[in-house]
Every structure is written in structure tokens, then in C-alpha cells.
Design an enzyme around this catalytic site. Structure first.
Site, short mmCIF file in Angstrom:
data_model
loop_
_atom_site.label_atom_id
_atom_site.label_comp_id
_atom_site.label_asym_id
_atom_site.label_seq_id
_atom_site.Cartn_x
_atom_site.Cartn_y
_atom_site.Cartn_z
N ASP A 1 24.84 119.64 -25.07
CA ASP A 1 23.43 119.82 -24.66
C ASP A 1 22.52 119.59 -25.85
OD1 ASP A 1 21.17 120.41 -23.28
OD2 ASP A 1 21.53 122.55 -23.15
N GLU B 1 13.10 119.45 -25.39
CA GLU B 1 13.33 119.79 -23.97
C GLU B 1 13.50 121.28 -23.84
OE1 GLU B 1 15.81 120.68 -20.35
OE2 GLU B 1 16.32 121.04 -22.43
N HIS C 1 17.83 114.41 -24.49
CA HIS C 1 16.95 115.09 -25.45
C HIS C 1 17.65 115.37 -26.78
CE1 HIS C 1 18.50 119.24 -24.79
NE2 HIS C 1 18.57 118.94 -23.53
#
Lengths: 473, 473
Positions: free
Chosen positions: A297, A331, A285
Site C-alpha cells: 500500500d 492518498e 499512490h
């Protein structure tokens, strides 16, 4: 002498036509080439450097997210894929505003600052901040025990740590994250005026970790502000409350929710030569939280997925099936990119046979978690020996990835890359998720591991799923 | 409802006497306790914090090494072991002196500094430093090709990198380290006046990495100074030499060799209850190089080995066999501690059935490398399922550890803990080997993994080695 032998061997192998090798030997050679290319001439690390250092955080609805869409589309366009396009998707726009501030009153007139970060989706505190006594609980289930009498007018402090004895840290996360996600909605029902949550972090340090929260069906007028505090501060506050039960905490959040806006999934495709109507997806993502720079992340998953298609092109691997890289938007804050991709795929009746996501960071890859029926899972386990030289050993049934979850339809097999999880929550959703913590080799090994699996799925296809039980039920 | 089931299950298990469990179940429960204790109440991390931050580097013959001997002995004495003692051993004393300095002349009157560190055992440069043209080679085997004609009077620059495509970084290290170890002795034979070596580091950065070197049987008068330069500087210098073949490098080393002196291996023992004459050793090396603080090489192995015995005591595991922790002195600079321990063991006719070393850093453990015959190796492989919950998957035949190597006698089985190797050489022998890079959980998982193996070896013993081939040979 040794050299002469080596040279002869090299000549021998170069004269061996590939057709003389059995399929497993051929696969093993192709996979070796994939790893070599990723480790010796990989592009994932420099892409991530740009995404992290030149663009930075990419919260849905932000300028960073928009720039990331443009950058990754432009980069995919350089790879010679058959198609690159943007898929529109609506995303929320939540803005943190000025940096949060919090302290605890340790004695009359004496305070100690607390490292704090608003949770994504939280409302702001009143303009002057919120100040109240604190009630520490070990989880949502404690609220009923204390009741409105002890909670009303206070700040609820959720302090159940992630369990350090759990080996897979994502499991430990799952066991604690309800406090962050639902803690405010539940505490509001008992009249709390605010919520602070111990950060989802196994380490003791000063970084507060944000993440999504939900007020559920709580009316807007009942919503209370909620923030995470660092694990060090959680330990401190808990200790203080033992000797000073009436200690008051002040905190001020300045966040704001704006109307939803349009953003995009970024998609690239190599169209299959034999079965173009069978789709294989690899993705991560593109959005991140707004702390650090989102390297782990999920900048890592983004560039690894892009690298999979680049490796196919560089190595002149011409897939039989259509392989798509999908960089999902949002996400973190509602999964709208993943939902949109699956919705469009369903509308177009596209036959997705397999999807692979990388969203557990850039750490050294250990294997895959696979969602499929037993026979399909066994197909993947059968490939395990091919991965042994790369110390890839983990092939287990289990969850795959949030963004590809909406593709689940009983026939598409889903998988998640499983990197080593020990360090992940040191970084996750905090100012400590920055590019300097990315280890180039580990990122590249992950990309090669993903590309090797995609190579095998493309070559051999996926076994048809087992017929459903005939349902007299 | 769920809770009631859980409570009933807990009651059920607590009433199950251990004798009703089969051995594998019992082992599995004991191993779970070992991991829990290490992760929830471990001591390895705080020991390492002291060793790294309060004591620092521990080069053989240094004050740091002496303080580390005293500290670890004192800590072992708090554990309630049956014996703790020091074993005298002679060690070399090589001192770096003032920090090294080096530059390359990029143009007349223009210089660029180079990050450099003397190799352990190197002689100093002349007091005014050494300056000469540079000849870049890809390895020792290139020297003969260039010959004395092109080498004499120059500085030889060994620049063959560790191979990035090799998955196990220790293998990549083995493939490059001859340049560091023997490069100076070989170049001196062709009349070189000094040697610089590309650091043993897969990453591009500014840290020079030291390590041992040997002049072999070269007479003192022929010895030339030798140092490592950072990978970034190696790349720079190599680039410069392509456009300016006569570029001169200046370097100054201030190291000195002193007479050998006495130091100690630190040893603690839990004496076996049934077979006290069978010894099991677990260890790491207490000395380090004099850069960084030696946290990964090998502070980690030291505290993990101490933790193994502490876990036995804390969990009230009473071993059948005698378990010794041995903290070896001087692995880095001649292995005298390991040799001494084996020599004394042989003199005393002690029957060592097994030795385990941790000397590949604090990273997440993957398994063990085992030196034994096939049947013995299979015994270890048989234990693999017990380790699966901890993602320990690597059980392979191969080298163990330098310090325990001298115990090899055809019957003692040796093993090395194998942590993830990807990051190790980012730190090894450099100012980047510091405590801040230690991940507490990974260190603790390593200690628990070692303790679990020791638990199994103690409980089941080691299969007798296969009889040697009857030797008409």
C-alpha cells in the site's frame, strides 16, 4: 518429428503478416507479448525493491516521500517518455514521534503490554500518558446507548471485527472502518478521554494497523488521542473486561501535527500519435503510512503503473492517445494529490477518457472494477475473452480508486485493478506491509493485466457516454 | 429507518418456508451457509496446525506418517460419521539420513557451499562423497548430443528452468520435471557418476526442492546419486561454469532404501440416505516429503477434505448418496494408497460416481478441473453461477488429482480443486512448505468450495456418461 512440425509452424507464423490476422487475434498476440515481457523481463519488482528497502515508508511530508518523488522521477526519465514532470501539491505533515506504549492493569501492580499504534492525525496523549477505565463497544451507534454517564472519563474501546464471512475483504473493511475514522470524534462528544480501536485486520496477530482518522469539526481543545491495538490484544482485552470490568488501560502517544508543506505528484507521459488531446491515466499512490515499508500500500501500484508505460516503450507500442502514469502524493492523509491532479486537468480542459488505479496490493490480479455507464461497461466486458488465458475473470461495475475519484465528471471512465483480496488486510497499514511479502510473479501479472487494458482502451477508445436523460426534472 | 427495513426483510425471509424457494435459490442459501460455517467456525486451520506443527513431515514409512494416520482417524471419529476405518496399503520406506552436503570448487583450495537435497528414491553417494567435473545441460535431450565422451565420469547438471511466462505454474512444472524424475536414469546410461537438478521453483531463492525420481529398469549396480540444488545455486553454478569449465562439484548423500512396510489410507463415511450404493469421494494425501512440514503438500488437502464431511454434519445436511473422505497414503512416492483404494473399490464393485481431490495447496480457490465427458462437464458448468459470489470462476476440462486417478474407469467423474497456482512452487517439496505460509481464510474458502460442489453432486447426482461409440474398431 514433433520438432520439425514445431519449426514449420513457427516459420509459418513468422511469415504471416500481422495484417492477415483479425483484430481479436492481433490483440491476443499483443497481449501475450505484454505478459511475456512483464514476466520475463519485468522491472516492477526491482523498482519496488528499491522503493521498499532503500527508501522505505513514505508518509506525506516525510523525507521518505521526498526521496520517493526523486527516485521515481529519475526512473521515469530513463524510459524515453515524451514528458516527465512534478506537479506541486500541498500535503499535511503529521509525525508519530517516539514509539507508542500501552498496557492494561490485569491485577493490582500487574500489567500486560499492548501492541498499539497512533492513528494518523491523532493528537498526542498528555506527556505522562493517559490512564482510565475502558468501555468496550461494538460501534459508534453504541455510544448513545451508554451515554455520557457511562463514557465520561473513560477510554472507549471499539471492538467490532471485520466480518470474516464477507468474501471481498475490502467490503469487510468498509463495514468496520468507521470506528477508526470517526470513533474518536464521536466518543469525545460523550466525554471519553481517549479511544482505542481494534485493528482493521481479519487475522489474529500482534500487528497494530494505523490509518487515517478525522476529528470532523471538533474544536482542537476537545480532541482526544486515538490508537489502534492488535487483534490479539483486542481479543485479550475484551476477555479481561468480562472478568474485570474496572481494568484500566494506560497509553502514551507522542504524535505531532506540523504545518502543511509542498510535495509533488510525479507524472510521465507518452504523447498520443493520433489523438494527443485524449488522455489515459494509469496510477497508484506514492505515499504510504509510516509502518512497514508500504510495499503493498501502495508501492505495488506505483511500480505497476510505471511498468505499464515501460512495457509500451519496450514493446514499441505507439499509443494513439496520450498515456500518463501518475504517481499520486498523499492518498492516505487527505487525498490532496488526487484532488490536485483533477483540478489541474479541469483548469487545462484536458479530456481524460479513462483512468485506471492499482491500490489493492500486489496480489494475483483477478480483473477490474469499472465506473462508467452501461454501454461503456459492456465495452470492457467485451474484452473479457482476451484475458481468459491469464485467468482474469472479474469485470464488474463498482468503485475504482481513491486517487482517480476526483476525475469523475460523468464522462471519464474509471477503473480499479482488482487483485485477490484475501491477504491484503494481513498487511495494510502495519509493520507487516513489507517487501518480503511481495510475490514477484503476482506483481508482474498485475502490471501486465493493467498494460493490456490500457492497450485496448488506447486502441479502441471509449464509447461516448450515454446522453443524460433530458431533464424536465 | 434503514434498520426497520432490514428487520422487516429479515422477518420476511425467516417466514418464507424453504419450499417456496426454487431449487437454485435453495442451493444458493445452502452454499452460503457452507461458506459461513467454514469461515466463521471452520476446523480446517486448527487441524492443519496440529498436523504441521505437532506431527510435521509425513514421508511414507516414517513415524510422522504413522502419527498422522492415528491423529486423523481419531479426529474423524469425533465427527459422528457413520464409519471410520483404516485401509492397509504397502508403502516404500526411503530415508534421507544425515543432511546432505555439497560444494563447488571455485578456485584451487577455495569452495562455495551449495544448498542441496537428495531426490526421493536416490541412492547414496559413496561414503566419502562424489566429486567430479560438471556438464550443464538444458534437458535430457541434450545428453545424446554430448555423448558418452563428454559425459562419462562427470556430474550432469540439468538446468532448464520452469518457464516463467506460463500462467498456470503446474504447466510450467510439467514442462521441467522430467529432468528430476528421469534425469539420473538417462545420465547413467552415458556414464555420469551423479546428477544435480535445478529445483522445480520459479523463484530465485536458497531452498532445494526434493521430489520423486525413478531409475526405471536400470540395474542397481548402475544407479547414480541424484539431488536438487536451489535456484540461486543453479544460477551461480551456471555462471561459474561459463568462466571455469573444469570446476568440480562435491556432493554427499546419505539416503537409504528399506523394505516396503504396511501403512494405511484413512477413510470416513456418511452413508447416503437414498442411494447408499453410490459413492462420492473427497480426498487429499496424508503423506508428504520430509522437508518443511508438508502444510501445502498436502496437509491442506487433507484437512479441507475432512472439513467437507464436518460441514455436512454441522449443517445437518443429510446426503442422499454415501460421501467418503479418503486420506490417501503415499501419493509422493509411488501412489500406492490411491491404487489400493481403487483396487478395493473395484473388488467390492462399489459404484463411485464422483471423486474430488485437493492437492494443489491451500491458496485461494479459483474453481475446478473436471474429467468427464462433455455432457457431464456441462452439468458442472451449469453450477457456475452458484459459485460466482465466492469468486469461483474456473470450470475447465482437465486433469483432477493423482490419488483419485486410479478410480478412472470411463464412468466415474473426477475433479480437482484449482487454487491460485502462483505461489505453490515457492513451497512445494522444500523446507519452505511450512504452516506459517498458510492463510486461514484461503484454506477455509477452499474447504467451503469443495463442500459446495459435493453438496450439488450429492443432490443432483451425475449424468450418465455418454454411450461409447459402437466399436467396429
Amino acid at each position: 518429428m514433433k520438432k520439425i512440425v514445431l519449426v514449420s509452424l513457427a516459420l509459418f507464423f513468422s511469415q504471416l503478416s500481422f495484417s492477415q490476422l483479425d483484430p481479436a487475434q492481433l490483440d491476443s498476440l499483443e497481449i501475450r507479448k505484454i505478459y511475456d515481457m512483464s514476466l520475463l523481463n519485468g522491472k516492477s519488482y526491482s523498482w519496488l525493491e528499491h522503493l521498499s528497502l532503500k527508501i522505505g515508508t513514505r508518509l506525506s511530508g516525510s523525507m521518505g516521500a521526498q526521496r520517493a518523488v526523486e527516485y521515481t522521477k529519475k526512473e521515469l526519465e530513463t524510459l524515453g517518455l515524451d514528458k516527465v514532470w512534478l506537479q506541486p501539491v500541498m500535503v499535511p505533515k503529521w509525525v508519530r514521534g517516539a514509539k507508542e506504549f500501552a498496557y492494561v492493569e490485569t491485577a493490582p501492580g500487574s500489567t500486560r503490554n499492548i501492541n498499539i499504534t497512533a492513528l494518523g492525525g491523532s493528537v498526542a496523549t498528555p506527556a505522562g500518558g493517559a490512564k482510565a477505565q475502558v468501555i468496550e463497544v461494538q460501534g459508534i451507534e453504541d455510544l448513545a446507548r451508554y451515554g455520557e454517564e457511562q463514557i465520561k472519563g473513560k477510554i472507549v474501546f471499539y471492538n467490532r471485527p471485520m466480518r470474516a464471512s464477507v468474501i471481498n475483504t475490502f467490503e469487510a473493511y468498509s463495514g468496520a472502518v468507521d470506528q477508526r475514522y470517526s470513533g474518536a470524534a464521536e466518543a469525545a462528544k460523550y466525554g471519553a478521554i481517549g479511544v482505542i480501536v481494534r485493528s482493521m485486520n481479519l487475522r489474529l496477530d500482534d500487528f497494530p494497523h494505523t490509518g487515517s482518522m478525522s476529528y470532523g469539526d471538533l474544536p482542537v481543545s476537545k480532541r482526544i488521542p486515538t490508537a489502534a491495538i492488535s487483534t490479539n490484544d483486542a481479543e485479550y482485552l475484551s476477555g479481561l473486561l468480562k472478568i474485570k470490568k474496572d481494568a484500566e488501560v494506560y497509553f502514551k502517544l507522542n504524535c505531532q501535527q506540523f504545518p502543511d508543506m509542498e510535495s509533488f505528484n510525479v507524472i510521465g507521459e507518452i504523447t498520443g500519435s493520433q489523438f494527443p488531446e485524449e488522455f489515459i491515466v494509469v496510477g497508484g499512490h506514492l505515499d504510504s503510512w509510516d509502518l512497514g515499508d508500504g510495499s503493498n500500500d501502495d508501492g505495488a501500484g506505483v511500480v505497476q503503473s510505471m511498468e505499464v508505460l515501460r512495457l509500451f516503450k519496450e514493446l514499441n507500442l505507439k499509443p494513439k492517445r496520450s498515456i500518463r502514469v501518475v504517481l499520486f502524493m498523499n492518498e492516505e492523509h487527505g487525498l490532496s494529490g488526487g484532488k490536485k491532479y483533477a483540478e489541474v486537468a479541469k483548469q487545462k480542459k484536458e479530456n481524460h477518457i479513462f483512468a485506471l488505479e492499482s491500490d489493492e496490493g500486489s496480489f494475483n490480479p483477478r480483473g477490474f472494477s469499472i465506473e462508467g455507464d452501461k454501454a461503456q461497461f459492456q465495452q470492457f466486458v467485451g474484452w473479457k475473452p482476451l484475458f481468459k488465458p491469464y485467468l482474469i475473470h472479474y469485470f464488474e461495475q463498482g468503485g475504482s480508486g481513491a486517487d482517480i475519484g476526483p476525475l469523475k465528471n460523468g464522462s471519464t471512465v474509471l477503473a480499479g485493478l482488482r487483485p485477490d483480496s484475501q491477504r491484503y488486510f494481513d498487511h495494510h497499514h502495519s509493520d507487516n506491509d513489507v517487501f518480503e511479502h511481495i510475490v514477484k510473479r503476482e506483481l508482474e501479472l498485475g502490471a501486465a493485466t493493467m498494460a493490456s487494458l490500457i492497450y485496448l482502451v488506447d486502441k479502441y477508445g471509449i464509447k461516448a457516454s450515454e446522453p443524460l436523460q433530458s431533464s424536465g426534472l
